[in-house]
Design an enzyme around this catalytic site. Structure first.
Site, PDB file in Angstrom:
ATOM      1  N   SER A  79       0.830  -1.194   0.000  1.00  0.00           N
ATOM      2  CA  SER A  79       0.000   0.000   0.000  1.00  0.00           C
ATOM      3  C   SER A  79       0.873   1.256   0.000  1.00  0.00           C
ATOM      4  O   SER A  79       1.780   1.379  -0.822  1.00  0.00           O
ATOM      5  CB  SER A  79      -0.958  -0.034   1.199  1.00  0.00           C
ATOM      6  OG  SER A  79      -1.983   0.906   1.049  1.00  0.00           O
ATOM      7  N   ASP A 321      -5.578  -2.986  -3.394  1.00  0.00           N
ATOM      8  CA  ASP A 321      -4.548  -2.664  -2.413  1.00  0.00           C
ATOM      9  C   ASP A 321      -3.842  -3.900  -1.857  1.00  0.00           C
ATOM     10  O   ASP A 321      -4.481  -4.883  -1.469  1.00  0.00           O
ATOM     11  CB  ASP A 321      -5.198  -1.897  -1.263  1.00  0.00           C
ATOM     12  CG  ASP A 321      -4.207  -1.221  -0.364  1.00  0.00           C
ATOM     13  OD1 ASP A 321      -3.579  -1.915   0.453  1.00  0.00           O
ATOM     14  OD2 ASP A 321      -4.038   0.003  -0.483  1.00  0.00           O
TER      15      ASP A 321
END
Length: 778
Positions: A79, A321
């Site tokens: 991320s 993500d």
């Protein structure tokens, strides 16, 4: 002067808008590595904190007799941490600067920039019915904005919060193409900025990986007893890059095309709900708008695409993500430790960046003091996002600890048997081993004779060692065959390993008389000579460790001779390591590997011919023979005995070291960088220092002042923790008062650098300035 490398493997967690804070940390790490490179090259240091780092390295050298070099050679992120890791890796590999990124983070990591153009309220009355919600959020007396936002920035936050709430609902508010364009802008800004030398030595590879989540997933076959085959759905995916420590078809080192790095950064940071899912069409759109080519597009997509994916092609991949399933990507970093060269003593650290350590809202309670159960949306959000992202890393740390324990045990065994091994080798070779200039042929003959002596002295234990070694060779060959044949399915790899085991049994290598009484059958000897890559790598790594000991002793060899020995050992190791890379092999070999199940002999013959290990053995003997005359007598003897006697050590320690394979042969320590760990200026962790933790970690997207605050604290926290880590590599450390003075100088340098740039937080800087002043030595 004793030399040591402090090698950092970074593991960067996610943190949404705390990406800005993590930029401050990674920038400070980059500055330390730059200062170390300049110090060892005899070049002038950069300004600001780099000068302080250089002075600290000089102080350690002059006061402690230890010359430390700081390297970052492994980066794994998820991320926001993955995005920062990609930028840092690109800067380390190319020598480009991270400085141009700071202004981009401060100016453009903003909700008004990130909002998708189609989601923005174009008029003040857009979503008029949503205005009461926006006003309630922004203007509630005693609410989040009033409690946590300084008076001078409340108007900005309220305005942006109103626009955000009135943006498109039930669709991600932030734009995917917008985000990809911002990442590509960042790489272009780095390319336009100043360029220095790469921040790793030649032949020292850099490995960067980011985790992503494959939304649709792909099938993984499992071999069971019943049923024989089963399938499970896998959604974890890792995108990896390496520059192999050398220029690749160009004048400079090169981690990857910026289009590929943009792909990885955008994919890993696609926070669910905020950004739309990502696929390659988005990058194609951005590149087309810039009239930019992507020459390696198909090769990159083929490389990252799971061979067993249910979708038909890489074009169909939908990624979200990376921190959904792997917010703490230790495993890719551990796997990247394979094939690490070592030019001197190594202090290996895993440093993980956790910006949200211990940031947790207390549970809500009723008037009676009882804990209230979470509501409908809170439960769903926690189950789908928060809880998976925050799973503990205990298993990863225990894996690292167990590895370090095995390495320590192995070193104790080596020390315990060294005297006996030296005596055995010398008795087998006679006094001829003391020859000043042993020939290449003689060294080769001595090596073979020492191995025979080790096998005979091992007695009945040699059969167990031989079978273990044969299993390791089969495992390595199966991995290579799967790599060449693009068989990344675990069941396919297991099928290759099973077929290879059957092939070796058919050759009679597992029969009792193949390894008996310390004697190896002729056919098996030929197989080992042709395919035992692991033994060669272990032997040269062992020799490198022995050379480190020689350098730290007083054997009398001058620096030029020791440097020649280093070049001989590591220059010999490099080609063996390269044999584990897919592109070493020509198409006929890869084609034969793809047909392994039908014709195992052809595949093994192709791999053996392409590797030509016996020719590399001869080159290694030549390198060792060439450098021995330059060493002083005692050092020459120590190096030669280690080279010739390695079989003794391998027989004694292979069972312990098997889990490491060809990984770096050094113990690992783990350090953390988080707001909780850097309390010299201000205690209280993230709650006391960071603004981005507000609005469920989206806070820094709503105010430049928030971003400036978090970026500055990122630099300060990163600086403090890196001094702690650097000093901890010095036996005994430094006196507490001296360490405090160094940190004070470093904090002052950071503040002086940033004062003119961070114009939105003059009051915060003044407060921090006063706090730093209290740390000044009396």
């Amino acid at each position: 002067m004793k030399e040591k490398e402090l090698r950092l493997a970074l593991v960067c967690y996610g943190g949404v808008s705390l990406a800005v804070y993590m930029h401050g940390i990674t920038k400070e790490l980059w500055r330390l590595v730059r200062a170390s490179r300049a110090f060892h090259d005899g070049a002038a240091p950069g300004a600001g904190s780099e000068t302080v780092y250089r002075d600290l390295l000089a102080r350690i050298e002059s006061g402690e007799g230890l010359r430390v070099r700081v390297l970052i050679d492994v980066i794994a992120g998820a991320s926001a941490g993955g995005l920062n890791g990609v930028f840092l890796g690109h800067a380390i590999s190319t020598g480009q600067s991270l400085e141009p990124l700071t202004q981009l983070w401060l100016e453009r990591a903003d909700v008004e920039v990130l909002l998708d153009p189609d989601a923005r309220p174009l008029r003040w009355f857009s979503k008029l019915w949503a205005l009461p919600f926006a006003w309630a959020l922004a203007r509630k007396r005693g609410g989040t904005v009033e409690r946590t936002v300084s008076a001078e920035t409340r108007a900005e936050v309220r305005r942006k919060l109103s626009g955000f709430v009135r943006a498109r609902w039930f669709h991600p508010p932030f734009g995917g193409v917008t985000f990809s364009s911002l990442i590509m802008d960042a790489f272009e800004a780095m390319a336009r900025g100043p360029v220095g030398p790469p921040l790793l030595p030649d032949r020292q590879p850099l490995d960067v990986s980011v985790t992503v989540t494959d939304f649709h997933g792909y099938n993984q076959r499992l071999r069971l007893h019943s049923p024989a085959l089963a399938e499970e759905r896998e959604h974890r995916l890792t995108i990896t890059f390496t520059d192999r420590g050398m220029a690749m078809g160009r004048d400079r080192r090169h981690l990857a095309d910026p289009a590929e790095l943009t792909f990885a950064g955008r994919a890993t940071a696609s926070f669910p709900g905020a950004f739309p899912p990502f696929n390659v069409a988005e990058i194609d759109t951005v590149l087309k708008g810039r009239k930019r080519d992507w020459p390696g597009r198909e090769a990159f997509l083929d490389r990252i695409f799971p061979a067993t994916a249910a979708s038909g092609s890489p074009e169909d991949l939908v990624l979200i993500d990376g921190s959904v399933l792997a917010n703490a990507p230790f495993r890719p970093a551990i796997e990247a430790l394979r094939n690490r060269p070592a030019r001197r003593e190594v202090d290996r650290r895993f440093v993980y960046l956790d910006p949200t350590a211990n940031v947790q809202a207390p549970p809500e309670r009723s008037r009676e003091g009882l804990v209230r159960l979470p509501g409908f949306f809170a439960t769903i959000f926690g189950a789908m996002s928060t809880i998976p992202r925050e799973q503990p890393i205990r298993d990863n740390l225990e894996l690292i600890e167990q590895r370090s324990i095995r390495i320590a045990q192995t070193r104790r065994i080596i020390e315990a048997i060294r005297g006996e091994v030296n005596m055995a080798v010398e008795s087998a070779m006679g006094r001829r081993i003391l020859l000043y200039r042993p020939s290449v042929a003689r060294i080769g003959a001595w090596r073979a004779r020492a191995h025979e002596q080790a096998a005979r002295q091992a007695g009945f234990t040699y059969a167990g060692y031989g079978q273990l070694k044969l299993n390791l060779i089969a495992d390595e060959l199966a991995s290579t065959i799967a790599l060449l044949g693009s068989s990344d399915d675990s069941a396919a790899r297991q099928a290759i390993r099973t077929a290879l085991g059957a092939h070796l049994r058919a050759l009679g290598f597992e029969e009792a008389d193949a390894l008996s009484g310390g004697v190896t059958s002729g056919d098996l000897v030929a197989f080992l000579r042709r395919h035992d890559l692991g033994f060669r790598i272990r032997r040269l790594r062992f020799l490198a460790d022995r050379l480190t000991e020689i350098e730290g002793g007083d054997g009398g060899s001058d620096e030029a001779a020791l440097q020649a020995a280093r070049e001989a050992v590591y220059g010999s190791l490099a080609p063996f390591l390269s044999l584990q890379m897919r592109d070493h092999y020509e198409p006929p070999v890869t084609a034969a590997a793809g047909r392994f199940l039908d014709d195992p002999e052809a595949a093994l013959d192709g791999i053996g011919a392409a590797r030509n290990l016996e020719a590399l053995d001869l080159e290694t003997d030549q390198a060792i023979a060439g450098v021995l005359p330059r060493l002083a007598k005692s050092d020459r003897r120590a190096l030669l005995l280690a080279y010739l006697g390695f079989s003794f050590y391998d027989i004694a320690t292979l069972s312990l070291m098997r889990p490491q394979g060809a990984q770096e042969f050094h113990a690992i320590q783990v350090d953390r960088i988080s707001p909780d760990d850097a309390g010299s200026i201000r205690a209280g962790g993230a709650v006391a220092t960071l603004k981005g933790i507000e609005f469920n970690l989206f806070g820094a997207f709503f105010s430049r002042a928030y971003r400036e605050n978090d970026y500055l604290w990122g630099r300060l926290h990163g600086a403090e923790r890196m001094v702690d880590v650097l000093v901890s590599t010095v036996p005994g450390g430094l006196p507490a008062d001296e360490l405090a003075a160094i940190k004070h100088s470093l904090f002052r340098a950071v503040l002086d650098e940033e004062r003119g740039r961070l114009t939105a937080i003059p009051d915060q800087i003044a407060t921090i300035d006063a706090e730093v002043a209290r740390l000044a030595p009396s």
